[in-house]
Design a protein around this motif. Sequence first.
Motif, short mmCIF file in Angstrom:
data_model
loop_
_atom_site.label_atom_id
_atom_site.label_comp_id
_atom_site.label_asym_id
_atom_site.label_seq_id
_atom_site.Cartn_x
_atom_site.Cartn_y
_atom_site.Cartn_z
N ASN A 38 -39.40 35.54 -4.41
CA ASN A 38 -38.26 36.36 -4.25
C ASN A 38 -37.03 36.48 -3.33
O ASN A 38 -36.19 36.52 -3.77
N ALA A 39 -37.91 37.32 -2.35
CA ALA A 39 -36.92 37.49 -1.30
C ALA A 39 -36.19 35.97 -0.75
O ALA A 39 -35.26 36.29 -0.46
N GLU A 40 -37.15 35.27 -0.82
CA GLU A 40 -36.73 33.88 0.13
C GLU A 40 -35.00 33.71 -1.29
O GLU A 40 -34.57 32.73 -0.36
N LEU A 41 -35.82 33.35 -2.06
CA LEU A 41 -34.27 33.07 -2.39
C LEU A 41 -33.42 34.33 -3.32
O LEU A 41 -32.60 33.15 -3.28
N ALA A 42 -33.52 35.58 -2.53
CA ALA A 42 -32.36 36.52 -2.55
C ALA A 42 -31.53 35.84 -1.50
O ALA A 42 -30.66 36.34 -1.38
N THR A 43 -31.96 35.37 -0.26
CA THR A 43 -31.67 35.43 0.72
C THR A 43 -30.70 34.47 0.46
O THR A 43 -30.06 33.91 1.18
N LEU A 44 -31.34 33.09 0.21
CA LEU A 44 -30.98 31.99 -0.35
C LEU A 44 -29.74 31.52 -1.28
O LEU A 44 -29.03 31.31 -0.55
N PHE A 45 -29.84 32.41 -2.02
CA PHE A 45 -28.57 32.75 -3.41
C PHE A 45 -28.15 33.66 -2.96
O PHE A 45 -26.99 34.33 -3.52
#
Length: 225
Positions: free
Chosen positions: A167-174
């Motif tokens: 989820n943390a990586e998704l938040a950064t990606l988007f």
Amino acid sequence: MIADDQQLVRTGFRMILARHRIEVVAEAADGAQAVEAVHRTHPDVVLMDIRMPEMDGLEATRRILAADDSPPRVIVLTTFDLDRYVYAALRAGASGFLLKDISPEHLAAAVWQVQAGDALLAPTITRRLVERFAAQQEADASPHADLATLTPRELEVLKALARGRSNAELATLFQLSEATIKTHVTRILTKLNLRDRAQAVVLAYETGLITPGAAGSGRATWESG
């Protein structure tokens, strides 16, 4: 409930869980006993070994999850030489998997996490499993009717989630907050009628939404969905 054909394993897990205030309501030495024990005791979580006599853990998982509208969460216990069975268990609706050499702290944390309704998976390991066995079915990939209900952003989140991003990586990606990402994930699961993000990963590969070999995060982490 703990289902494993080795008494020593069951005893060890019971002792570990008791130290973390987790009650074990039943034990089973094979899949048939596991199905009966779930029906009798209604546990919240099942720790399910795969290789057991009489009925293996895979068939027991299928029967338990198909039995009623509110089945327990199932965590598959495995070693890496049983990859194909873990993949089948995820397809059947298991909420995740653990290696048998897991630390006591991670075992207890995993049970609490799944009991709270989250999926349990190490993204890079799950991606490896799904890539390996979804590739064998790639020619049979077919559209999932409910994918059409997803918004363009939700489709992108699903693709990234299935590549193993946290989820943390998704938040950064988007460039979104983690709370917003969790909202997207919840909506995706609801629209696709999926139990948790473990099933979302499997669906993304099996429908051809992403293809085996897609790049992922490269880091294994515990992740709730």
